[in-house]
Write an enzyme that holds these catalytic residues in place. Structure first.
Site: not given
Length: 996
Positions: A454, A827
């Site tokens: 990510c 994330h």
């Protein structure tokens, strides 16, 4: 009297003489007379009306009938009986082989005189049966029109109950066989009038009995989907569809496209014939039904049908634009067919030879319809140029034809392409079957997470949304000797043109992977960004060195010289310059060094250090629809920290450089307080380690990006162990170090140094402070003395002769957010928007470019949230509030784009100018071909998956409850569509198992 009348009519007297004698006979008929005489006159007038070989004879017969019907009603009723009418309808009137064509006209004429008679109901019952029998015999358009006229005037004769549904279906069968036998204008107009009368009768029936609509549509689809008929059904069927209520459209299309009993061949045949209906004049809503069915097929992934139909019919639809009477509907269908056919250029290229001729014809027509169509056609053509670039030889004649027409801006083009793509059509089953999910409604494409990637996805999406950089990458020529940049170009091209909702960046990841990164582990996105930009920069520099050697060998032309000797693309887009100055506090000698940067790493001040921003230029509530006006009198700016200053003492604060300013709101709900800039004391040394040491949780007092930049630019005291070795003093001395920006980058990247190493715990910690982010930032940049006067004269930036600094305005375009408490976990996702300063397309460039100070602060520019494969609409409010709502989600990397100003000349002005020209980036053919092939592959995958799902669903047990209401002619809005042959019931009333 009947003999006299017959003799007069058959005589050879002139018509005016005959008319006078007939008038006397008619006047005499108004007097009382016996039944036998009335009967004789009625028989004669019937004969004249039905078999008269001239219009004059038929008119006399009609006049006599009307007189006897009015003045002798009892005798007329006795004559106009059920048995006589049955004989007329079944056997006809007149000699064999020459039966009268006026029976229906005769009955319609006589009915008006028996409406109140005792035999009226018997006559109506007879006619209900006979008109049904008549339409089953497939009469001619003229006879059908007479039936419709009769039933429209006398609705009591319309069949009722199940016979009414059957009557409607058979009437549609009749229309399907209508043909205009002549090409003469009068004959065509007569044919259209006849068709309108028949379809008008259907409309009348449907208005009073809505339960007849759906069975009628079933019959219509049976006709147009039939593959057994040698001759195609008449386009007159289009007249039927125009009267179907539009509120039924969604249900009809949904059930039609989800019915497994309809084969692909049948569906393709049906939609092809519907598209032919665009040639039917005066038809209303035909285009809406065609487009709805095309969208319905896209929603259930039946792409093979759509591809075949589009390629076979698009030229025919295009040709109809020549005819004003059908132009509007044809243009609507053409727009959808082209805008939805995005996987390949094949459909658009079929039209290229025809476009110049059509444009010339429309210009010559010079009507409102032609003008409107030209503008819409030009918009459509530019959408296709944007979508399928790289064919200049084919597009040049078309571009020449439409050069005088308005050009849509890039946002409009992307909106049209995004909302019409086949993959953007929603399927109701998608929520149950994720593999059937369509492309995001935003039109943007996500990136697949390949295992804790990510960090890369967020950076790639941020770079992609930097429109100037993206266009430059997409416009790179083939064989540019930059393998990594070429891979980035391919990735950007797929993000721009793919039909997939998300693509895999696997190839680019393997090429751009920093060698010290651990596979499968979370990484620092800022570190990856620095490595990526450095790789791209060095790769291009290597290419330049290779060029230099080739040039020395005279193997390259002079035309390539200028291109290769310019700055690298990374330097043009992200490169800035910074001057670091160190002043010895003993001898006041100053040493300086200028260095390039691609991002600024902003440390957080220590906990005991409070830094404020600068004064806000505009109050919060005034931002939005307001403009930033150029100052009437240039503002006075603080000069360099060491200009006309005394040597500071230990307690004296160092004079600050020009403070950072912000425009726009910080966080919704905050009071509209200006950001005050205080002087930073020199006694507070900037040590990032100590700034990070005590940060374990979010603090109550929020900082702002200008605070961090001001801290970055504030003077730093070098004392104790950090003393500076002064060359002039030849010893270690206390000194003051300051950084000054000397050239602002086109894209300013700011990294908030949230991750720090705590020596006490020997662990990396994350600073969770909430940092407010301004949507507009004014950055102080040092101006060379010789440039100051020119800057002030142009009035583009805040500067004063001799002041030393000017303000460069930046707009926020991307925010990469880290969610978590450690750089090794968590994330990444990003918020982005496209910031451009392009002049609206279609407006002439008069040389007076829109100044940066005149640019509207538009907070309504659309923001997007990129979260791996998921892309959604967002807003600046969401960007501002993310940390307030989710304390572990903090802004980490910011991208700002410079507005045109002093530093736009000449480099940044050329970039801005390129922004106006590169809205349609030209991709080389190999790349376009690869994208087209992948799009076709994706459509095939989706269609196969959808068919497998449909086959699975059709095998499930069926509940009969949901279709029973239909058999009882009741509407049930809560019922769902059927997918099996059993769903529609059996027998002759079934319609490929469809239930609407």
């Amino acid at each position: 009297m009947d003999k006299i009348l017959e003799a007069v009519v058959m005589s050879s007297y002139p018509n005016n003489v005959k008319q006078g004698l007939v008038r006397r006979v008619i006047e005499a008929a108004k007097q009382p007379m016996d039944s036998e005489q009335c009967w004789s006159m009625l028989e004669l007038s019937t004969k004249l009306y039905l078999t008269g070989d001239t219009k004059y004879k038929r008119e006399i017969g009609k006049e006599v009938l009307e007189v006897y019907g009015h003045y002798h009603p009892e005798e007329f009723e006795e004559f106009f009986n059920v048995r006589f009418l049955l004989s007329l309808l079944q056997e006809g009137y007149g000699p064999l082989g020459k039966r009268s064509h006026y029976v229906l006209d005769y009955i319609q004429l006589g009915l008006q005189f028996v409406l109140e008679s005792p035999s009226a109901n018997s006559i109506f019952s007879l006619l209900r049966i006979e008109v049904l029998r008549k339409v089953c015999e497939r009469p001619s358009p003229k006879q059908c029109a007479k039936i419709s006229k009769l039933l429209t005037q006398h609705p009591q004769c319309i069949p009722t109950g199940k016979h009414q549904v059957l009557f409607c279906q058979q009437l549609i069968r009749c229309i399907g066989q209508f043909q205009c036998v002549s090409e003469g204008e009068e004959d065509i107009m007569e044919f259209l009038e006849q068709v309108n009368k028949v379809s008008g009768l259907l409309q009348r029936i449907w208005r009073t009995q809505t339960s007849a609509i759906l069975p009628s549509l079933k019959e219509l689809f049976t006709i147009i989907s039939s593959t057994e008929e040698q001759e195609a059904p008449s386009n007159a069927l289009a007249s039927v569809v125009q009267f179907v209520p539009l509120e039924l459209m969604d249900g009809v299309i949904r059930n039609l496209t989800n019915d497994d009993s309809i084969t692909d061949v049948q569906m393709m045949t049906a939609i092809s014939r519907m598209i032919d209906w665009v040639s039917w004049p005066l038809g209303k809503n035909i285009d809406k039904w065609i487009i709805a069915l095309l969208k319905g097929l896209a929603a259930v992934k039946k792409f093979s049908i759509l591809i075949e139909v589009t390629l076979s019919k698009i030229e025919k639809v295009f040709s109809k634009l020549l005819y004003p009477i059908v132009r509007e509907g044809a243009l609507s269908v053409l727009q959808y067919m082209l805008l939805s056919f995005q996987h390949s250029h094949e459909a658009f290229h079929l039209l290229l030879p025809h476009i110049p001729r059509l444009v010339a014809s429309l210009k010559k027509e010079d009507s409102n319809s032609a003008t409107s169509s030209l503008e819409q056609l030009a918009e459509l053509i530019h959408c296709m140029f944007f979508r399928f670039s790289g064919f200049p030889d084919l597009y040049e004649p078309v571009l020449e034809a439409v050069k005088a027409l308005p050009i849509p801006n890039e946002d409009r083009i992307k909106h049209l392409l995004g909302q019409n793509a086949w993959t953007s059509q929603k399927n109701e089953l998608a929520c149950f079957y994720p593999r059937l999910v369509s492309k995001s409604e935003t039109g943007k494409i996500g990136l697949i997470n390949l295992g804790n990637t990510c960090y890369m996805n967020s950076i790639i999406q941020s770079l992609f949304m930097a429109s100037d950089f993206r266009h430059s990458v997409l416009n790179l020529t083939e064989g540019n000797s930059q393998p990594l940049m070429t891979k980035l170009q391919w990735l950007f091209a797929f993000l721009e043109h793919s039909q997939r909702p998300a693509i895999s960046p696997e190839s680019f990841l393997s090429a751009s992977w920093p060698p010290w990164f651990t596979p499968g582990a979370q990484q620092d996105c800022s570190e990856y960004l620095k490595y990526l930009l450095d790789r791209l920069h060095e790769e291009e520099k290597t290419g330049k060195r290779i060029y230099q050697k080739l040039k020395e060998s005279n193997l390259m032309s002079q035309a390539m010289d200028h291109h290769y000797l310019n700055k690298t693309l990374i330097e043009k887009m992200f490169g800035g310059k910074m001057m670091t100055k160190i002043r010895c506090l003993k001898c006041l000698n100053v040493s300086s060094r200028e260095e390039a940067f691609t991002d600024l790493s902003l440390a957080f001040p220590p906990p005991d250090r409070h830094v404020h921003g600068s004064t806000s230029v505009l109050p919060v509530e005034e931002i939005g629809p307001q403009f930033i006006e150029p100052p009437e009198n240039p503002s006075q700016l603080t000069g360099s920290p060491w200009v006309q200053r005394k040597a500071p003492t230990a307690r004296d604060p160092a004079a600050p450089p020009m403070p950072v300013e912000t425009l726009g709101f910080q966080e919704p709900g905050e009071a509209a307080n200006p950001l005050n800039g205080n002087v930073i004391g020199m006694d507070a040394a900037k040590t990032p380690l100590s700034a990070f040491g005590e940060q374990a949780c979010a603090r109550k007092d929020s900082r702002s990006v200008p605070d961090l930049i001001n801290y970055f630019l504030s003077p730093e005291r070098l004392t104790a162990e950090n003393k500076y070795h002064c060359e002039k003093c030849a010893s270690l001395q206390d000194a003051e170090k300051v950084a000054e920006l000397t050239e602002g980058p086109h894209y300013l990247i700011l990294t908030l140094l949230r991750f720090s190493f705590d020596p006490r715990t020997m662990k990396r910690k994350k600073i969770l402070d909430n940092v407010s982010i301004p949507v507009v930032l004014k950055l102080p940049v040092l101006v060379a003395p010789e440039e100051t006067e020119e800057v002030c004269r142009r009035g583009k930036d805040r500067a004063v002769p001799g002041s030393g600094f000017m303000s460069v305005v930046y707009d926020l375009c991307s925010v990469v957010v880290h969610s978590g408490i450690s750089s090794e976990s968590g994330h990444y996702y990003c918020y982005s928007r496209e910031c451009t300063d392009t002049v609206p397309h279609g407006q002439p460039q008069d040389g007076a470019r829109k100044l940066a100070s005149d640019k509207q602060l538009d907070f309504e520019i659309q923001w997007y949230l990129f979260n791996d494969t998921r892309v959604s609409f967002s807003s600046f409010e969401s960007v501002s509030n993310v940390t307030s709502f989710f304390p572990k989600d903090t802004a980490y990397v910011l991208f700002y784009r410079q507005r045109p100003g002093r530093q736009s000349c000449p480099l940044h002005e050329s970039l801005a100018e390129a922004g106006r020209l590169h809205s349609e980036p030209s991709l080389h053919k190999d790349l376009m071909e690869a994208i087209s092939k992948d799009n076709i592959l994706y459509l095939q995958e989706q269609e196969k998956e959808a068919r497998n799902r449909a086959a699975y669903i059709s095998a499930l047990p069926k509940s009969p409850l949901w279709w029973r209401d239909f058999d009882r002619d009741k509407d049930d809005d809560s019922s769902s569509g059927g997918c099996s042959p059993a769903a529609g019931g059996g027998g002759s009333g079934s319609f490929h198992g469809l239930v609407f």
